[in-house]
Design a protein around this motif. Structure first.
Motif, PDB file in Angstrom:
ATOM      1  N   ASN A  58       0.828  -1.202   0.000  1.00  0.00           N
ATOM      2  CA  ASN A  58       0.000   0.000   0.000  1.00  0.00           C
ATOM      3  C   ASN A  58       0.863   1.253   0.000  1.00  0.00           C
ATOM      4  O   ASN A  58       2.050   1.221   0.348  1.00  0.00           O
ATOM      5  N   ALA A  59       0.266   2.363  -0.382  1.00  0.00           N
ATOM      6  CA  ALA A  59       0.976   3.644  -0.397  1.00  0.00           C
ATOM      7  C   ALA A  59       1.427   4.013   1.012  1.00  0.00           C
ATOM      8  O   ALA A  59       0.756   3.707   2.000  1.00  0.00           O
TER       9      ALA A  59
ATOM     10  N   ARG B 221       3.629  -0.047 -10.655  1.00  0.00           N
ATOM     11  CA  ARG B 221       3.199   1.099  -9.847  1.00  0.00           C
ATOM     12  C   ARG B 221       1.720   1.391 -10.106  1.00  0.00           C
ATOM     13  O   ARG B 221       1.266   1.356 -11.255  1.00  0.00           O
ATOM     14  N   PHE B 222       0.982   1.704  -9.040  1.00  0.00           N
ATOM     15  CA  PHE B 222      -0.434   2.055  -9.148  1.00  0.00           C
ATOM     16  C   PHE B 222      -0.631   3.539  -8.849  1.00  0.00           C
ATOM     17  O   PHE B 222       0.198   4.170  -8.176  1.00  0.00           O
ATOM     18  N   LYS B 223      -1.735   4.091  -9.339  1.00  0.00           N
ATOM     19  CA  LYS B 223      -1.997   5.528  -9.196  1.00  0.00           C
ATOM     20  C   LYS B 223      -2.100   5.958  -7.741  1.00  0.00           C
ATOM     21  O   LYS B 223      -1.848   7.120  -7.412  1.00  0.00           O
ATOM     22  N   CYS B 224      -2.466   5.038  -6.859  1.00  0.00           N
ATOM     23  CA  CYS B 224      -2.651   5.374  -5.449  1.00  0.00           C
ATOM     24  C   CYS B 224      -1.326   5.550  -4.708  1.00  0.00           C
ATOM     25  O   CYS B 224      -1.307   5.990  -3.555  1.00  0.00           O
TER      26      CYS B 224
ATOM     27  N   ARG C  88      -7.067  -0.674  -4.794  1.00  0.00           N
ATOM     28  CA  ARG C  88      -8.397  -1.006  -4.264  1.00  0.00           C
ATOM     29  C   ARG C  88      -9.394  -1.304  -5.375  1.00  0.00           C
ATOM     30  O   ARG C  88     -10.381  -2.011  -5.162  1.00  0.00           O
ATOM     31  N   GLU C  89      -9.160  -0.766  -6.580  1.00  0.00           N
ATOM     32  CA  GLU C  89     -10.070  -1.018  -7.693  1.00  0.00           C
ATOM     33  C   GLU C  89     -10.020  -2.471  -8.165  1.00  0.00           C
ATOM     34  O   GLU C  89     -10.947  -2.953  -8.822  1.00  0.00           O
TER      35      GLU C  89
ATOM     36  N   GLU D  40      -6.036   2.100  -9.235  1.00  0.00           N
ATOM     37  CA  GLU D  40      -5.595   2.009  -7.854  1.00  0.00           C
ATOM     38  C   GLU D  40      -5.734   0.564  -7.393  1.00  0.00           C
ATOM     39  O   GLU D  40      -6.560  -0.192  -7.920  1.00  0.00           O
TER      40      GLU D  40
ATOM     41  N   THR E 155      -8.317  -6.637   0.237  1.00  0.00           N
ATOM     42  CA  THR E 155      -7.978  -5.237  -0.020  1.00  0.00           C
ATOM     43  C   THR E 155      -8.677  -4.299   0.956  1.00  0.00           C
ATOM     44  O   THR E 155      -8.291  -3.143   1.093  1.00  0.00           O
TER      45      THR E 155
END
Length: 419
Positions: free
Chosen positions: A39-40, A151-154, A107-108, A105, A409
């Motif tokens: 997670n971020a 890498r994810f947008k979040c 979570r999506e 993201e 998630t």
């Protein structure tokens, strides 16, 4: 992006390394994938995880340099070939590394990031030569280890790795990732130094002394058509699936059957064995088996903690279908316990190694439920973003069930059952 190669950040020996008899077992000629989601972390907002992970790989390879090598054939026998590792430095080899970006993201994705999901294939680097038969092809060529950081947008990321099982097992991969984590966060040396010693550990005795393990294997060179027919018949009656068991689900199972003196592994394995046999509807007189993949490190106490070669055996218990279905669940659990304890006996482990080193052998898979607890959470994999929120094997061998402690998630703790 295009794949690139990572080498040890310091010079390492140029040599050829011997593999053990267990490493050279044909069942280990596969590639195994693992994925971790991080997670971020606000403290790491301006830091590129791909750069951190690639630097960590280069640091850890100084100690685990054979993982940057390539397999080569050392000997051919009547039924198989033996391989070793060519550590040729930067002249050839290297760990394959890919970085990618996802327009989403974490979570999506929901909880559709477990084995068998098409999404998993997007998070792993798979060479074109590997794609045709995915991870179950008997492979010698190609990298021993490959990584992909997505890498994810979040601000979170996924770390996907694929390793060649002829060189190391899940425990060995955990040691390597632990070293990556420690070195990138400032340690001067890994807390557990790696041990090769494949000529000394997990090799057959001289002379071999096979005792009471033949029944767990069959010779694939004898009547291969019949073996193939039985395999295809069972394959056509199965479908992959993943379950997420919350703690309350496990407690409900215990309460329903009055099972409070067994481990989670024993409970799940007994239930899977009995219920899978039940729904398969085999002939009552057929033999059904349960196999518990077990670390040989419990039986062979002389194996050093840093040994990262293959050290897993597959003890089994068997009975007729009608006997299994007639047994109350507590008796099925006792059979599972007996199976686990067999894999922790020194003579069983040594006889298993002697057998697979001297005879063509593969485990019997028809009407067999094979289980293992991969336990990824036990070693440090923090690269600055904290421990991974989700960790899972990326693919499941046929007729095998993997248990892994993980989270959804949404943050719920539980156990992933992939089969």
């Amino acid at each position: 992006k295009e794949p690139r190669l990572i080498f040890p950040e310091k010079p390492t020996p140029v040599e050829k390394k011997q593999l053990s008899d267990m490493d050279n077992w044909m069942n280990n000629r596969v590639r195994a994938p693992i994925i971790f989601f991080y997670n971020a972390n606000p403290k790491m907002a301006d830091i590129d995880p791909a750069e951190v992970v690639s630097n960590a790989i280069a640091k850890a390879l100084v100690y685990y340099y054979p993982l940057a090598g390539r397999l080569f054939c050392t000997e051919r026998t009547a039924w198989a070939s033996k391989v070793g590792v060519d550590c040729a430095g930067s002249d050839s080899g290297g760990v394959v590394f890919v970085e990618a970006d996802a327009d989403a993201e974490i979570r999506e994705l929901g909880d559709d990031v477990f084995p068998h999901s098409p999404l998993v294939r997007e998070l792993l680097y798979i060479e074109e030569t590997m794609k045709e038969n995915e991870f179950e092809r008997i492979i010698v060529s190609g990298p021993i280890l490959s990584f992909q950081v997505t890498r994810f947008k979040c601000g979170g990321f996924c770390l996907g790795l694929v390793y060649h099982h002829a060189v190391t097992d899940g425990y060995g991969v955990s040691l390597f990732m632990k070293a990556m984590s420690e070195l990138i966060r400032g340690a001067t040396i890994p807390s557990t130094l790696p041990v090769w010693e494949r000529h000394h550990h997990m090799c057959a005795r001289s002379p071999p002394q096979v005792k009471n393990v033949e029944k767990f294997y069959h010779d694939p060179t004898v009547n291969p058509y019949a073996s193939r027919k039985a395999f295809v018949t069972e394959l056509n009656s199965t479908a992959p699936m993943t379950l997420f068991m919350k703690h309350q689900h496990l407690q409900a199972l215990r309460d329903r059957h009055g099972l409070h003196s067994c481990t989670k592994y024993e409970l799940l394995t007994a239930c899977l064995w009995k219920f899978r046999t039940m729904i398969s509807k085999p002939h009552p007189d057929e033999t059904t088996r349960v196999t518990c993949l077990t670390s040989a490190r419990f039986a062979l106490r002389h194996i050093p903690k840093g040994f990262y070669g293959n050290a897993v055996v597959n003890p089994s218990s068997m009975c007729s279908v009608k006997e299994l279905l007639a047994k109350p669940m507590e008796e099925v659990i006792e059979l599972v316990k007996k199976t686990k304890s067999l894999g922790m006996k020194e003579e069983f482990v040594k006889s298993t190694i002697d057998h697979i080193a001297t005879k063509p052998s593969t485990p019997v898979i028809t009407l067999n439920t094979t289980t293992t607890d991969v336990s990824f959470a036990e070693s440090n994999k923090d690269f600055g973003w904290g421990d991974p929120a989700i960790g899972s094997v990326g693919n499941i061998p046929l007729f095998t069930a993997y248990y892994n402690r993980s989270k959804t998630t949404s943050g719920e703790d539980g156990t992933i059952i992939s089969l």
